[in-house]
Design a protein around this motif. Structure first.
Motif, PDB file in Angstrom:
ATOM      1  N   SER A 125       1.520   4.389  -9.581  1.00 43.88           N
ATOM      2  CA  SER A 125       0.549   3.944  -8.610  1.00 43.88           C
ATOM      3  C   SER A 125      -1.127   4.353  -8.934  1.00 43.88           C
ATOM      4  O   SER A 125      -1.076   5.241  -9.835  1.00 43.88           O
ATOM      5  N   ALA A 126      -1.961   3.705  -8.545  1.00 45.13           N
ATOM      6  CA  ALA A 126      -3.363   4.139  -8.679  1.00 45.13           C
ATOM      7  C   ALA A 126      -3.665   5.464  -8.564  1.00 45.13           C
ATOM      8  O   ALA A 126      -4.716   6.111  -9.153  1.00 45.13           O
ATOM      9  N   GLU A 127      -3.016   5.739  -7.373  1.00 46.08           N
ATOM     10  CA  GLU A 127      -3.245   7.478  -6.993  1.00 46.08           C
ATOM     11  C   GLU A 127      -2.412   8.443  -7.705  1.00 46.08           C
ATOM     12  O   GLU A 127      -2.241   9.675  -7.418  1.00 46.08           O
ATOM     13  N   THR A 128      -1.763   8.015  -8.974  1.00 41.59           N
ATOM     14  CA  THR A 128      -1.232   9.128  -9.732  1.00 41.59           C
ATOM     15  C   THR A 128      -1.841  10.501  -9.926  1.00 41.59           C
ATOM     16  O   THR A 128      -1.281  11.346  -9.677  1.00 41.59           O
ATOM     17  N   GLY A 129      -3.472  10.316 -10.137  1.00 44.47           N
ATOM     18  CA  GLY A 129      -3.954  11.824 -10.597  1.00 44.47           C
ATOM     19  C   GLY A 129      -3.915  12.482  -8.979  1.00 44.47           C
ATOM     20  O   GLY A 129      -4.007  13.929  -9.277  1.00 44.47           O
TER      21      GLY A 129
ATOM     22  N   GLY B 246       0.913  -1.103   0.129  1.00 43.85           N
ATOM     23  CA  GLY B 246       0.015  -0.099  -0.104  1.00 43.85           C
ATOM     24  C   GLY B 246       1.004   1.367  -0.057  1.00 43.85           C
ATOM     25  O   GLY B 246       2.114   1.348   0.283  1.00 43.85           O
ATOM     26  N   GLY B 247       0.229   2.269  -0.444  1.00 49.68           N
ATOM     27  CA  GLY B 247       0.969   3.570  -0.253  1.00 49.68           C
ATOM     28  C   GLY B 247       1.519   4.055  -1.584  1.00 49.68           C
ATOM     29  O   GLY B 247       1.814   3.173  -2.453  1.00 49.68           O
TER      30      GLY B 247
ATOM     31  N   GLU C  52      15.107   2.624  -9.192  1.00 50.71           N
ATOM     32  CA  GLU C  52      14.647   1.985 -10.341  1.00 50.71           C
ATOM     33  C   GLU C  52      13.041   1.846 -10.430  1.00 50.71           C
ATOM     34  O   GLU C  52      12.526   1.538 -11.277  1.00 50.71           O
ATOM     35  N   ASP C  53      12.505   1.820  -9.199  1.00 48.31           N
ATOM     36  CA  ASP C  53      10.986   1.538  -8.942  1.00 48.31           C
ATOM     37  C   ASP C  53      10.045   2.748  -9.046  1.00 48.31           C
ATOM     38  O   ASP C  53       9.051   2.814  -8.848  1.00 48.31           O
ATOM     39  N   PHE C  54      10.952   3.805  -9.575  1.00 47.09           N
ATOM     40  CA  PHE C  54      10.062   5.142  -9.832  1.00 47.09           C
ATOM     41  C   PHE C  54      10.011   5.547 -11.051  1.00 47.09           C
ATOM     42  O   PHE C  54      10.878   5.340 -11.961  1.00 47.09           O
TER      43      PHE C  54
ATOM     44  N   SER D 159       3.263   0.634  -9.217  1.00 47.19           N
ATOM     45  CA  SER D 159       2.251  -0.102  -8.564  1.00 47.19           C
ATOM     46  C   SER D 159       2.672  -1.433  -8.026  1.00 47.19           C
ATOM     47  O   SER D 159       3.377  -2.067  -8.822  1.00 47.19           O
ATOM     48  N   GLY D 160       2.234  -1.730  -7.145  1.00 49.31           N
ATOM     49  CA  GLY D 160       2.291  -3.184  -6.518  1.00 49.31           C
ATOM     50  C   GLY D 160       3.812  -3.334  -6.034  1.00 49.31           C
ATOM     51  O   GLY D 160       3.908  -4.657  -5.830  1.00 49.31           O
ATOM     52  N   LYS D 161       4.571  -2.470  -5.720  1.00 44.40           N
ATOM     53  CA  LYS D 161       5.868  -2.772  -4.982  1.00 44.40           C
ATOM     54  C   LYS D 161       5.709  -2.310  -3.666  1.00 44.40           C
ATOM     55  O   LYS D 161       5.048  -1.678  -3.121  1.00 44.40           O
TER      56      LYS D 161
END
Length: 204
Positions: free
Chosen positions: A73-77, A27-28, A54-56, A44-46
């Motif tokens: 992430s799902a909350e990108t917006g 989460g987060g 590298e995860d950004f 997402s999902g990490k």
């Protein structure tokens, strides 16, 4: 243009958040303003406690477009909204702590007002425990576009200084850089824990 030092500080902050248990079960999400047009957002999902640089993923702030095609992430917006609303925002941390999540459901109003705590001074611009700290509280929604529009409408009338809560979801906070965002997160989490315990004791 952000530098590698800020990104490494964000990675370190993610590991610290993971160690606190504030972003369980992948989460987060966390991000860093890269320049006026782009931000770097966690994939997402990490597991946030084990993220690396590298995860950004690079995201365009104006459009939410991801040039690489990877899944942020799902909350990108919500992240890009904050960067558009507040040019001074340099880093954003979104967490799912127990205290923030429970308090967001205990409080039935549109904001949490904190007063009388010395730790309020961890927040930029706060100089006294006598001042009132107001944290807006929005109902959660799975439609991120609709949620972003609601937050944008609120912000057009009432500036959001440090962050906001989503009911039953968690805290989103920011700062001018990673260090300030991390300080705001830690300060707010302390305040939420104090306020939750105070309300629980008063209810006995």
């Amino acid at each position: 243009m952000t530098d590698d030092t800020q990104l490494m500080q964000l990675v370190a902050a993610c590991h610290w958040i993971g160690s606190k248990g504030w972003a369980p079960a992948t989460g987060g999400n966390m991000s860093l303003r890269q320049d006026d047009q782009h931000c770097l957002l966690s994939e997402s999902g990490k597991d946030k406690g084990t993220l690396s640089a590298e995860d950004f993923i690079q995201v365009q702030i104006a459009t939410n477009h991801v040039p690489s095609g990877r899944k942020p992430s799902a909350e990108t917006g919500l992240h890009t909204l904050i960067y558009r609303l507040y040019p001074e925002a340099g880093a954003i941390l979104h967490t799912h702590s127990v205290n923030a999540t429970v308090l967001s459901r205990v409080v039935k109003h549109a904001a949490i007002v904190l007063q009388g705590y010395e730790m309020q001074k961890t927040l930029r611009g706060q100089h006294s425990h006598l001042d009132a700290v107001t944290i807006p509280l929005f109902d959660n929604h799975q439609d991120m576009d609709a949620l972003a529009q609601r937050i944008a409408f609120f912000a057009s009338k009432t500036p959001i200084n440090w962050g906001f809560l989503l009911r039953g979801h968690g805290l989103t906070c920011w700062g001018r850089d990673v260090s300030e965002a991390r300080r705001h997160l830690e300060g707010l989490e302390f305040l939420f824990q104090c306020e939750l315990q105070r309300r629980q004791r008063e209810a006995l």
